[in-house]
Design a protein around this motif. Sequence first.
Motif, mmCIF file in Angstrom:
data_model
loop_
_atom_site.group_PDB
_atom_site.id
_atom_site.type_symbol
_atom_site.label_atom_id
_atom_site.label_comp_id
_atom_site.label_asym_id
_atom_site.label_seq_id
_atom_site.Cartn_x
_atom_site.Cartn_y
_atom_site.Cartn_z
ATOM 1 N N TRP A 85 -27.906 -26.762 -1.662
ATOM 2 C CA TRP A 85 -27.826 -25.317 -1.532
ATOM 3 C C TRP A 85 -28.956 -24.769 -0.676
ATOM 4 N N ASP A 86 -29.700 -25.622 0.007
ATOM 5 C CA ASP A 86 -30.759 -25.129 0.891
ATOM 6 C C ASP A 86 -30.167 -24.890 2.283
ATOM 7 N N LEU A 87 -29.288 -23.907 2.361
ATOM 8 C CA LEU A 87 -28.576 -23.600 3.585
ATOM 9 C C LEU A 87 -29.492 -22.916 4.599
ATOM 10 N N ASN A 88 -29.285 -23.246 5.865
ATOM 11 C CA ASN A 88 -30.011 -22.530 6.907
ATOM 12 C C ASN A 88 -29.266 -21.229 7.196
ATOM 13 N N ALA A 89 -29.799 -20.412 8.069
ATOM 14 C CA ALA A 89 -29.217 -19.089 8.336
ATOM 15 C C ALA A 89 -27.778 -19.192 8.845
ATOM 16 N N SER A 90 -27.538 -20.135 9.728
ATOM 17 C CA SER A 90 -26.195 -20.304 10.293
ATOM 18 C C SER A 90 -25.192 -20.712 9.213
ATOM 19 N N GLU A 91 -25.583 -21.658 8.366
ATOM 20 C CA GLU A 91 -24.700 -22.107 7.280
ATOM 21 C C GLU A 91 -24.433 -20.977 6.282
ATOM 22 N N THR A 92 -25.459 -20.189 6.001
ATOM 23 C CA THR A 92 -25.307 -19.070 5.069
ATOM 24 C C THR A 92 -24.320 -18.046 5.616
ATOM 25 N N MET A 93 -24.462 -17.699 6.896
ATOM 26 C CA MET A 93 -23.537 -16.743 7.512
ATOM 27 C C MET A 93 -22.120 -17.292 7.511
ATOM 28 N N GLU A 94 -21.961 -18.549 7.837
ATOM 29 C CA GLU A 94 -20.643 -19.179 7.863
ATOM 30 C C GLU A 94 -19.993 -19.156 6.472
ATOM 31 N N LEU A 95 -20.767 -19.494 5.451
ATOM 32 C CA LEU A 95 -20.252 -19.508 4.085
ATOM 33 C C LEU A 95 -19.860 -18.102 3.632
ATOM 34 N N LEU A 96 -20.717 -17.112 3.897
ATOM 35 C CA LEU A 96 -20.408 -15.745 3.482
ATOM 36 C C LEU A 96 -19.176 -15.199 4.204
ATOM 37 N N LYS A 97 -19.036 -15.494 5.487
ATOM 38 C CA LYS A 97 -17.844 -15.068 6.229
ATOM 39 C C LYS A 97 -16.596 -15.732 5.657
ATOM 40 N N PHE A 98 -16.707 -17.021 5.340
ATOM 41 C CA PHE A 98 -15.570 -17.739 4.759
ATOM 42 C C PHE A 98 -15.156 -17.103 3.431
ATOM 43 N N LEU A 99 -16.130 -16.843 2.552
ATOM 44 C CA LEU A 99 -15.827 -16.244 1.252
ATOM 45 C C LEU A 99 -15.223 -14.849 1.409
ATOM 46 N N ASP A 100 -15.696 -14.100 2.399
ATOM 47 C CA ASP A 100 -15.144 -12.774 2.655
ATOM 48 C C ASP A 100 -13.684 -12.879 3.095
ATOM 49 N N GLU A 101 -13.386 -13.797 4.000
ATOM 50 C CA GLU A 101 -12.004 -14.004 4.458
ATOM 51 C C GLU A 101 -11.121 -14.472 3.306
ATOM 52 N N LEU A 102 -11.682 -15.288 2.457
ATOM 53 C CA LEU A 102 -10.950 -15.853 1.328
ATOM 54 C C LEU A 102 -10.416 -14.765 0.410
ATOM 55 N N THR A 103 -11.198 -13.733 0.166
ATOM 56 C CA THR A 103 -10.787 -12.677 -0.753
ATOM 57 C C THR A 103 -9.636 -11.834 -0.208
ATOM 58 N N GLY A 104 -9.316 -11.993 1.057
ATOM 59 C CA GLY A 104 -8.185 -11.282 1.652
ATOM 60 C C GLY A 104 -6.898 -12.079 1.580
ATOM 61 N N LYS A 105 -6.954 -13.276 1.002
ATOM 62 C CA LYS A 105 -5.781 -14.150 0.929
ATOM 63 C C LYS A 105 -5.355 -14.351 -0.518
ATOM 64 N N THR A 106 -4.094 -14.734 -0.675
ATOM 65 C CA THR A 106 -3.631 -15.117 -2.007
ATOM 66 C C THR A 106 -3.866 -16.620 -2.163
ATOM 67 N N TRP A 107 -3.834 -17.070 -3.413
ATOM 68 C CA TRP A 107 -3.979 -18.501 -3.661
ATOM 69 C C TRP A 107 -2.844 -19.283 -3.008
ATOM 70 N N GLY A 108 -1.661 -18.732 -3.017
ATOM 71 C CA GLY A 108 -0.527 -19.404 -2.381
ATOM 72 C C GLY A 108 -0.756 -19.597 -0.893
ATOM 73 N N GLU A 109 -1.282 -18.548 -0.226
ATOM 74 C CA GLU A 109 -1.589 -18.660 1.205
ATOM 75 C C GLU A 109 -2.633 -19.739 1.453
ATOM 76 N N CYS A 110 -3.668 -19.762 0.623
ATOM 77 C CA CYS A 110 -4.726 -20.769 0.790
ATOM 78 C C CYS A 110 -4.185 -22.181 0.620
ATOM 79 N N GLU A 111 -3.382 -22.365 -0.400
ATOM 80 C CA GLU A 111 -2.866 -23.705 -0.681
ATOM 81 C C GLU A 111 -1.855 -24.167 0.359
ATOM 82 N N ASN A 112 -1.284 -23.242 1.126
ATOM 83 C CA ASN A 112 -0.309 -23.611 2.150
ATOM 84 C C ASN A 112 -0.923 -23.803 3.531
#
Length: 170
Positions: free
Chosen positions: A69-96
Amino acid sequence: MGRKKREQKKLARQQNNAGGKYVPPVNAASGDKKVPGSATKSDSYKNARVQWTAREIDDVTGAGDGRRWDLNASETMELLKFLDELTGKTWGECENETANGHKRHHDHAITDLTPVAQDRLRQLDENEERIFRFRLKGKCRLWGFRSGDLFRVLWYDPEHTVYPVNKRHT
């Protein structure tokens, strides 16, 4: 008990529960085992939007097996963007979602993980049989447990070490 007595009890039960607590039984058509309009328990989450929590993150500092979990700045931004995008999807969309003909995000049996990861889950007293992983990009994975529509983040695995895969034809 006679038919008349059963009907009287049923009527009394309905009257006693006039406040909306009583739900009359559903007569399913012969051969139809599902209650009309209800989703099966295992699939009921698929139409829900993904939610996530970081409350159960496992501090794996010094584990030496690639999870960290010792992420650098780039990894942190990438993870936060991913989690933000994730909340806009349904589980069905993610699994497909697929990449190169393979599911991008899916679950695994706990027994499929490395012995180190399995030992850590035992230490954490996790009684789950399956663990879910999201593929961020390349080798990078985000591991956790799905509880209904909630993803409980556990491990950041940038080197794909929790469930290593040998490349074919090498």
